[in-house]
Design an enzyme around this catalytic site. Structure first.
Site, PDB file in Angstrom:
ATOM      1  N   ASP A  90       0.728 -11.928 -84.457  1.00  0.00           N
ATOM      2  CA  ASP A  90       0.546 -13.229 -84.679  1.00  0.00           C
ATOM      3  C   ASP A  90      -0.433 -13.672 -85.572  1.00  0.00           C
ATOM      4  OD1 ASP A  90       2.048 -14.722 -85.874  1.00  0.00           O
ATOM      5  OD2 ASP A  90       2.343 -16.254 -83.972  1.00  0.00           O
ATOM      6  N   GLU A 133       1.696  -2.135 -80.543  1.00  0.00           N
ATOM      7  CA  GLU A 133       2.388  -3.900 -80.387  1.00  0.00           C
ATOM      8  C   GLU A 133       3.108  -3.661 -81.126  1.00  0.00           C
ATOM      9  OE1 GLU A 133       2.798  -5.998 -78.795  1.00  0.00           O
ATOM     10  OE2 GLU A 133       1.519  -7.536 -78.289  1.00  0.00           O
ATOM     11  N   ASP A 134       4.058  -4.636 -81.209  1.00  0.00           N
ATOM     12  CA  ASP A 134       5.174  -4.609 -81.679  1.00  0.00           C
ATOM     13  C   ASP A 134       4.547  -5.275 -83.010  1.00  0.00           C
ATOM     14  OD1 ASP A 134       4.437  -7.275 -80.748  1.00  0.00           O
ATOM     15  OD2 ASP A 134       6.877  -7.513 -79.776  1.00  0.00           O
ATOM     16  N   PHE A 163      10.145 -16.403 -88.307  1.00  0.00           N
ATOM     17  CA  PHE A 163      10.489 -15.346 -86.804  1.00  0.00           C
ATOM     18  C   PHE A 163      11.354 -14.610 -87.192  1.00  0.00           C
ATOM     19  CE2 PHE A 163      11.331 -15.712 -82.935  1.00  0.00           C
ATOM     20  CZ  PHE A 163       9.903 -15.480 -82.070  1.00  0.00           C
ATOM     21  N   ARG A 220      16.659  -7.790 -79.264  1.00  0.00           N
ATOM     22  CA  ARG A 220      15.689  -7.249 -79.356  1.00  0.00           C
ATOM     23  C   ARG A 220      16.157  -5.713 -79.697  1.00  0.00           C
ATOM     24  NH1 ARG A 220      10.449  -8.281 -77.148  1.00  0.00           N
ATOM     25  NH2 ARG A 220      11.584  -9.860 -74.845  1.00  0.00           N
ATOM     26  N   GLY A 263       8.175  -5.967 -75.662  1.00  0.00           N
ATOM     27  CA  GLY A 263       8.451  -5.915 -77.524  1.00  0.00           C
ATOM     28  C   GLY A 263       8.377  -4.560 -78.189  1.00  0.00           C
TER      29      GLY A 263
HETATM   30  P1  IMP Z   1      -0.434 -12.963 -80.576  1.00  0.00           P
HETATM   31  O1  IMP Z   1      -1.424 -13.103 -79.936  1.00  0.00           O
HETATM   32  O2  IMP Z   1       0.328 -14.992 -81.649  1.00  0.00           O
HETATM   33  O3  IMP Z   1      -1.073 -12.253 -82.165  1.00  0.00           O
HETATM   34  O4  IMP Z   1       1.177 -12.783 -80.999  1.00  0.00           O
HETATM   35  C1  IMP Z   1       1.921 -11.588 -80.743  1.00  0.00           C
HETATM   36  C2  IMP Z   1       3.132 -12.063 -79.482  1.00  0.00           C
HETATM   37  O5  IMP Z   1       3.634 -12.993 -79.922  1.00  0.00           O
HETATM   38  C3  IMP Z   1       3.746 -10.417 -80.449  1.00  0.00           C
HETATM   39  O6  IMP Z   1       3.607  -9.220 -79.177  1.00  0.00           O
HETATM   40  C4  IMP Z   1       5.485 -11.376 -79.958  1.00  0.00           C
HETATM   41  O7  IMP Z   1       5.283 -10.937 -78.828  1.00  0.00           O
HETATM   42  C5  IMP Z   1       5.278 -12.994 -80.208  1.00  0.00           C
HETATM   43  N1  IMP Z   1       5.581 -13.219 -81.768  1.00  0.00           N
HETATM   44  C6  IMP Z   1       4.799 -13.193 -82.593  1.00  0.00           C
HETATM   45  N2  IMP Z   1       5.536 -12.940 -83.826  1.00  0.00           N
HETATM   46  C7  IMP Z   1       6.973 -12.725 -83.523  1.00  0.00           C
HETATM   47  C8  IMP Z   1       8.324 -12.857 -84.451  1.00  0.00           C
HETATM   48  O8  IMP Z   1       7.907 -13.492 -85.378  1.00  0.00           O
HETATM   49  N3  IMP Z   1       8.939 -12.561 -83.952  1.00  0.00           N
HETATM   50  C9  IMP Z   1       8.906 -12.262 -82.617  1.00  0.00           C
HETATM   51  N4  IMP Z   1       8.241 -12.378 -81.572  1.00  0.00           N
HETATM   52  C10 IMP Z   1       6.968 -12.325 -81.955  1.00  0.00           C
HETATM   53 MG    MG Z   2       5.044  -9.412 -77.932  1.00  0.00          MG
END
Ligand code: IMP
Ligand code: MG
Length: 172
Positions: free
Chosen positions: A101, A97-98, A150, A163, A42
């Site tokens: 969340d 990181e992208d 999302f 992507r 990402g």
């Molecule tokens: P976390 O561990 O819950 O913080 O998740 C982070 C990962 O979840 C990111 O690196 C993304 O790959 C994915 N992710 C979370 N939210 C989104 C979104 O809105 N769109 C696309 N990918 C997401």
């Molecule tokens: Mg990711």
């Protein structure tokens, strides 16, 4: 049924935010060559733009992690699929990181990389969804805070799709 995409953040705004982050990073690392660690896949698009706007020497590395569970949520179980190529002991490291969340992925990455004794470890995330956080983690550099929606495009995917879109879209 097709998911509908609605333009959410225009490429011009993304560019401005990335430039501001790059300037902050360059100001903070005047004496150091940080290792910028992109989290695959990402962060690839964001990282490619960020490094070209950071006007200091940097090195690049990549890590790939996988979390089990549904494609739009995170289970909290994280596994390294591709590790760093280089030793980061004694180095200044910036995880790129992208999106943050729940924060579970970055918490795991931070803990794992700390065990390798870097000189410093910071986080840069293009997007942050603070409402979704399950663990207490914050990025040192953030492009934009967004609500609990999302989004895809500019590196972000839904089941590996979208992507390559140059702007960021809301997926409904
Ligand atoms: P976390 O561990 O819950 O913080 O998740 C982070 C990962 O979840 C990111 O690196 C993304 O790959 C994915 N992710 C979370 N939210 C989104 C979104 O809105 N769109 C696309 N990918 C997401
Ligand atoms: Mg990711």
């Amino acid at each position: 049924m097709e998911n509908s995409l609605q333009k959410y953040i225009d490429r011009a705004e993304i560019e401005q935010r990335v430039k501001a982050m790059a300037q902050n990073i360059a100001a903070d690392y005047r004496e150091e060559t940080p290792v910028m660690v992109g989290v695959l896949k990402g962060a690839v698009v964001f990282m490619a733009d960020l490094i070209r706007k950071v006007e200091i020497p940097v090195e690049l590395d990549f890590i790939a992690v996988s979390s089990y569970g549904a494609s739009t949520s995170t289970s909290g179980i994280v596994r390294i699929l591709k590790d760093l190529d280089q030793n980061i002991e004694g180095r200044e490291v910036i995880i790129v990181e992208d999106i943050i969340d729940t924060g579970l992925t970055l918490q795991y990455l931070k803990e794992t990389l700390y065990q390798r004794k870097p000189k410093g470890l910071r986080l840069a995330a293009l997007l942050d969804k603070p409402e979704r956080r399950q663990v207490n983690i914050e990025a040192d550099y953030v492009g934009l805070n967004i609500p609990d929606k999302f989004v895809v495009g500019y590196g972000l995917d839904f089941n590996e799709k979208h992507r390559n879109l140059p702007d960021i879209y809301l997926m409904e």
